[in-house]
Every structure is written in C-alpha cells, then in structure tokens.
Motif scaffolding. Structure first.
Motif, PDB file in Angstrom:
ATOM      1  N   ASN B 240      69.175 -40.568   8.930  1.00 57.90           N
ATOM      2  CA  ASN B 240      69.843 -39.300   8.611  1.00 57.90           C
ATOM      3  C   ASN B 240      71.104 -39.475   7.772  1.00 57.90           C
ATOM      4  O   ASN B 240      71.598 -38.512   7.201  1.00 57.90           O
ATOM      5  N   THR B 242      71.205 -40.754   5.015  1.00 60.49           N
ATOM      6  CA  THR B 242      70.843 -40.449   3.636  1.00 60.49           C
ATOM      7  C   THR B 242      69.815 -39.322   3.574  1.00 60.49           C
ATOM      8  O   THR B 242      68.955 -39.306   2.714  1.00 60.49           O
ATOM      9  N   ASP B 243      69.911 -38.379   4.496  1.00 59.12           N
ATOM     10  CA  ASP B 243      69.066 -37.185   4.422  1.00 59.12           C
ATOM     11  C   ASP B 243      69.369 -36.491   3.103  1.00 59.12           C
ATOM     12  O   ASP B 243      70.519 -36.169   2.842  1.00 59.12           O
ATOM     13  N   PRO B 244      68.360 -36.267   2.290  1.00 58.55           N
ATOM     14  CA  PRO B 244      68.614 -35.727   0.953  1.00 58.55           C
ATOM     15  C   PRO B 244      69.291 -34.366   0.932  1.00 58.55           C
ATOM     16  O   PRO B 244      69.845 -33.974  -0.083  1.00 58.55           O
ATOM     17  N   ALA B 245      69.266 -33.647   2.029  1.00 62.27           N
ATOM     18  CA  ALA B 245      69.892 -32.332   2.025  1.00 62.27           C
ATOM     19  C   ALA B 245      71.333 -32.368   2.508  1.00 62.27           C
ATOM     20  O   ALA B 245      72.049 -31.384   2.398  1.00 62.27           O
ATOM     21  N   SER B 246      71.776 -33.476   3.061  1.00 62.58           N
ATOM     22  CA  SER B 246      73.143 -33.471   3.587  1.00 62.58           C
ATOM     23  C   SER B 246      74.004 -34.553   2.970  1.00 62.58           C
ATOM     24  O   SER B 246      75.146 -34.717   3.319  1.00 62.58           O
ATOM     25  N   SER B 247      73.440 -35.303   2.059  1.00 64.90           N
ATOM     26  CA  SER B 247      74.280 -36.292   1.385  1.00 64.90           C
ATOM     27  C   SER B 247      73.846 -36.413  -0.052  1.00 64.90           C
ATOM     28  O   SER B 247      72.701 -36.141  -0.397  1.00 64.90           O
ATOM     29  N   SER B 248      74.776 -36.793  -0.894  1.00 68.07           N
ATOM     30  CA  SER B 248      74.438 -36.915  -2.309  1.00 68.07           C
ATOM     31  C   SER B 248      74.244 -38.373  -2.677  1.00 68.07           C
ATOM     32  O   SER B 248      74.511 -38.781  -3.783  1.00 68.07           O
TER      33      SER B 248
END
Lengths: 115, 315
Positions: B240, B242-248
């Motif tokens: 999580n 590097t979850d694509p929706a919460s980190s850039s």
C-alpha cells in the motif's frame, strides 16, 4: 446486503481487472491525475435478480475496504482480493453470482481480477 | 486402483475411528474428453497458462489443504467455455447464427494456485518484484473485447429475456427461456460450489496472522524493513506504500519496495513460518467441515462435467 430477496445499494461498477480499489493515477502533461473510486451516488443500475444499484448508504465512500457484497453481471468471473495488487486470500464471483463477501473480505476488499 | 485396495485393507484391521479420519481422495473431473474448440463456438487459447503450484520463489511448491476444494485456472476456463457454448447454442436456436462469445484463456494470470499462494502472504517472487514491483507481470486491462457490434436490441432481448425492464416471452414465435440465453446457460452449466471453501480459506488466512509465531516473524520482517528505511508493520502496508491512487511514486520506488519486501521475507523465513501456521489451522477446519466440503466438491465436479459435455456436444 442480505443473501436473498431484493435489495438496493450504492454500487461501484467495473468490467475489468482493478489493481487497487482505491483508484488509479495517470501522468498527464500538467501533472499526476488521480481518479478515486467511490460508491456511486447516481443512476439506477438494474441487477439481474430485480435488485438495483441506487444512491443510498455508502454513496460517495471509497470502494477500497468498504464493500459488503457484489453481483456479477458480467460474462467472466471476477476475483476479489484482500490486498492491493491481488495479494492475500480471495473470493470468486461467477457470472450470475449475487452474494455477500466472505468474512475475511468484508470491508477488506482492495483489488480484483477479471478472469 | 491399488491405492484404494490398500486403504480398504487397512480399514479391515484398524480401528473404525482411524478409518473415519482417513482423508478422502480428491474428486476429479470425470473423464469427459476435452475437445478442440469448434469454429464458431467459444474459442480458447491454451498457451502460457500458469501452473497450479508455484514454481519459483519463497512459496515454491507450497499447497494448502483447502485447494482440493477450490478450482484450478484450467477448470475455471472449462467452466466459462461451457457457459459460452450453452449461450451460443441458445442464441442460434433463437435466430442468431453468428453469435460469438469472448475468447478465453488469452490473458492468463501469472499465478495459477487456487489459494493464490504466490501472493497469499504478499509477493514472493524476486524476479517479478524486480521487473514489475507489485504489479502482475502478465497484467492486461482484462476488459471485454469488442463484441458490442452483435448486440442489437433483438439480440439483447434474446440474451437477457428482457427489454426495457420487461420480460420478453418470445422472439418471432420462438419462446425465450427464462432469463434469456444467459439464464439458460446458467441452468445448463452450474457454477463451481466453492463459497464454503473460500470462506474457510479466509478464516485460516485471518487466524494465521494472529498466531504468536506469525506475529513474531512479521515483527522481525518489519524490523528488517525498518533497517532499509521503510516504516511498515505488515506486508500489506508495504504494497500500500505505492498504491497508485494514494502516492505519486514512480515505478522505481515501487520496485525497490517490492525487492525489500521479498529480501526481508527471505531473511526472516516469514513465508515458511506463516504457511506452516496456516496449514495447521486449515487441517482442523477442513476436518471439521469435511462433509459439507465433500458435498460442495461433488457439486463442482458435476458442474465442470456438465460444462465439458456442453462443449463436447458442439462438435
């Protein structure tokens, strides 16, 4: 969501594999553009057993780790996983299945795969 | 056959309770021959399919007791193929001779284990972590192929048995089965009966993480990750990060995190310890629910046999 009878619920609709139920990000020339998945506020979407997706409790909330059940209106199976990136245990929704998530996955859904 | 004779002989001389605890052999799909997909029917691509047991990495060779009550990737495709062919047969009878269904098996997942063993305890394959971080190296969007052109209003009525929310009884004099051809395909090819097995699998998955040995191994893993600069309590937190929706984060950050996760797992033996704990819990659960699981497995086998028979009849 009960396991039988007609129900109405806010829904999130997808017909593809989802790496994360939180959403996704896309690089654009003006920067990173993030799409967050939420349970739908809006339109009626009829499910095959006469139940339907309608704005109700849960509308606007994040899909990730917040689902109680699902309905497979697709012609392919979908697997719901415990963690982002298809990690952990899973539950399969066959085409036509309409049922609650198993206890390990209720409010612990983070990704799904279309088989 | 020899194996069965040995078991019977043992039962003759051993205590009844010992016989009662004897594990049933897994029920296999009956020998209805698989056939090459006939032209015009559901097409199946059978290349590059994953194995049912992990072939590499920290979970190599591991299988859990519950897997004999779950469904392999090959069986999933057999089931979908039967459904697709039942749908085509029905649509042809209703006047749609060129009806097509989606091609199957063309985008197989990299994991074939029915307990998701390659990723059950988080990622376990270093070469995958290196190449694609937490992403599935075989990943494609998996979206529906474009068969939209064939979906005329008449076809949809035949397919779903409904038009504008109302049931449609017949099309040009031909009666439409209830729920349309989709409903018909579901009746002809029942779904695998695996909800109980999945529920129990979920229970052992949750319970195993509460055992002292897994908690200790996870803490050791977390300490190893901390040494590398990652603040993560569990393997789930690592994915999580590097979850694509919460980190850039860019791809490189994800790959580095994934590599650290796998290396720390190797160092602490987390996967082996966790597997052992879960295997033990599952053995108890499976024994406790033996009857129900056996019945469900018989239903699954019946459904898969029906699927194969529908496909065989297309020839």
């Amino acid at each position: 969501m009960q396991n039988s009878g007609v129900f109405y619920s806010s829904c999130f609709l997808t017909n593809k594999t989802e790496y994360s139920h939180e959403g996704y990000s896309v690089s654009t020339p003006s920067g990173l553009y993030t799409v967050l998945y939420q349970f739908d506020y809006g339109s009626d979407f009829e499910l095959h057993v006469g139940s339907a997706c309608r704005p109700s409790e849960g509308s606007g909330e994040s899909v990730k780790n917040n689902a109680a059940g699902g309905s497979n209106e697709d012609t392919a199976s979908h697997r719901v996983f415990y963690n982002t990136g298809y990690g952990g245990t899973y539950q399969t929704y066959y085409p036509g299945d309409i049922k609650n998530l198993i206890s390990a996955l209720k409010n612990e859904n983070a990704s799904s795969k279309r088989l | 056959m020899k194996k069965n004779l040995t078991v019977l002989a043992l039962c003759g001389t051993a205590l009844l309770t010992a016989c009662g605890q004897e594990q049933q052999p897994p029920v296999t799909v009956a020998e209805v021959p698989g056939v090459e997909a006939a032209a015009g029917w559901t097409q199946v691509v059978r290349e590059g399919w994953p194995e049912a047991v992990p072939r590499e990495g920290l979970a190599k060779g591991l299988t859990l007791p519950i897997e004999r009550y779950l469904v392999s990737y090959a069986d999933e495709i057999t089931f979908l193929e039967g459904r697709g062919n039942a749908e085509i047969k029905c649509m042809r009878a209703l006047g749609f001779p060129s009806w097509r269904t989606e091609k199957l098996g063309a985008n197989p997942p990299s994991s074939g284990s029915s307990s998701n063993m390659e990723r059950r305890y988080g990622i376990t394959i270093r070469s995958e972590a290196e190449k694609t971080g937490y992403h599935d190296p075989s990943e494609s969007a998996g979206s529906t192929s474009s068969l939209a052109g064939q979906e005329t209003p008449q076809a949809i009525a035949a397919l779903k048995g409904k038009q504008n929310g109302k049931a449609v009884q017949a099309l040009e004099g031909k009666p439409i089965p209830e729920g349309g051809c989709i409903g018909e395909s579901r009746r002809q090819v029942p779904s695998p009966d695996i909800t109980l097995a999945e529920e129990l699998s979920g229970q052992s998955f949750t319970a195993s993480q509460e055992t002292p040995e897994v908690k200790a191994a996870m803490a050791a893993w977390s300490a190893c990750m901390k040494e590398r600069g990652y603040q993560v309590a569990t393997v789930w937190d690592a994915a999580n990060l590097t979850d694509p929706a919460s980190s850039s984060s860019a791809g490189d950050v994800e790959k580095k995190t994934a590599l650290a996760e796998v290396d720390c797992k190797q160092q602490t033996d987390l996967v082996a310890i966790w597997f052992k704990a879960e295997q033990k819990i599952q053995e108890t659960l499976v024994a406790k629910h033996q009857d129900a699981l056996g019945k469900a497995r018989a239903n699954t086998v019946a459904g898969l046999t029906a699927a194969r028979q529908v496909t065989a009849a297309t020839r």
